[in-house]
Each structure stands twice: as C-alpha cells, then as structure tokens.
Design a protein around this motif. Structure first.
Motif, PDB file in Angstrom:
ATOM      1  N   UNK A   7      39.318  31.593  76.165  1.00 19.42           N
ATOM      2  CA  UNK A   7      38.320  32.362  75.420  1.00 19.42           C
ATOM      3  C   UNK A   7      38.842  32.838  74.068  1.00 19.42           C
ATOM      4  N   UNK A   8      40.156  32.816  73.877  1.00 17.48           N
ATOM      5  CA  UNK A   8      40.739  33.329  72.637  1.00 17.48           C
ATOM      6  C   UNK A   8      40.570  32.348  71.480  1.00 17.48           C
ATOM      7  N   UNK A   9      40.531  32.918  70.295  1.00 18.86           N
ATOM      8  CA  UNK A   9      40.480  32.070  69.105  1.00 18.86           C
ATOM      9  C   UNK A   9      41.894  31.557  68.822  1.00 18.86           C
ATOM     10  N   UNK A  10      41.996  30.573  67.958  1.00 18.53           N
ATOM     11  CA  UNK A  10      43.315  30.036  67.602  1.00 18.53           C
ATOM     12  C   UNK A  10      44.197  31.116  66.982  1.00 18.53           C
ATOM     13  N   UNK A  11      43.589  31.976  66.188  1.00 17.73           N
ATOM     14  CA  UNK A  11      44.344  33.059  65.545  1.00 17.73           C
ATOM     15  C   UNK A  11      44.893  34.032  66.593  1.00 17.73           C
ATOM     16  N   UNK A  12      44.083  34.370  67.574  1.00 19.03           N
ATOM     17  CA  UNK A  12      44.534  35.270  68.641  1.00 19.03           C
ATOM     18  C   UNK A  12      45.658  34.622  69.455  1.00 19.03           C
ATOM     19  N   UNK A  13      45.524  33.325  69.717  1.00 17.33           N
ATOM     20  CA  UNK A  13      46.566  32.609  70.449  1.00 17.33           C
ATOM     21  C   UNK A  13      47.889  32.638  69.680  1.00 17.33           C
ATOM     22  N   UNK A  14      47.797  32.450  68.359  1.00 16.97           N
ATOM     23  CA  UNK A  14      49.004  32.497  67.524  1.00 16.97           C
ATOM     24  C   UNK A  14      49.665  33.868  67.621  1.00 16.97           C
ATOM     25  N   UNK A  15      48.857  34.922  67.551  1.00 16.73           N
ATOM     26  CA  UNK A  15      49.386  36.283  67.631  1.00 16.73           C
ATOM     27  C   UNK A  15      50.103  36.524  68.956  1.00 16.73           C
ATOM     28  N   UNK A  16      49.506  36.065  70.030  1.00 16.16           N
ATOM     29  CA  UNK A  16      50.107  36.245  71.353  1.00 16.16           C
ATOM     30  C   UNK A  16      51.418  35.476  71.459  1.00 16.16           C
ATOM     31  N   UNK A  17      51.433  34.255  70.963  1.00 12.38           N
ATOM     32  CA  UNK A  17      52.654  33.448  71.001  1.00 12.38           C
ATOM     33  C   UNK A  17      53.749  34.122  70.179  1.00 12.38           C
TER      34      UNK A  17
END
Length: 58
Positions: A7-17
C-alpha cells in the motif's frame, strides 16, 4: 507487513528502507565501539602482566 508494504508509495518505501539502514548502521557502530573497548582492556591486561613478570624477576 507485506500487505502494508504494497500500500505504500515508492517514496514511503524509500524512507522505510533508509530508516532500517540507519538503524543497522547505528547497531554496527555500537558493536564496533564494544570491540574497541575490549581491545583496549586486553592491551591493558597484557601490559599489567608484563609489569608483573618484570616485578617477579627482580
């Protein structure tokens, strides 16, 4: 977690990583610091043993 990840956007995924990487780096820095302290202690112990041996020889 896989359901949320999708459900996360690519930007959110980057932040989490990036957050996970940062936490891993902090953990590794702590471990390195602990190892450095142990090395210092061992060097000091060797130094003391050498002093003791010299004292016993006298």
């Amino acid at each position: 977690m896989p359901e949320i990840w999708e459900m996360l956007t690519d930007e959110q995924k980057k932040e989490i990583v990036l957050m996970k990487m940062d936490m891993k780096i902090q953990w590794l820095e702590m471990k390195i610091s602990e190892m450095e302290n142990m090395i210092k202690l061992k060097k000091k112990a060797i130094e003391n043993i050498k002093k003791f041996q010299q004292t016993m020889r006298k």
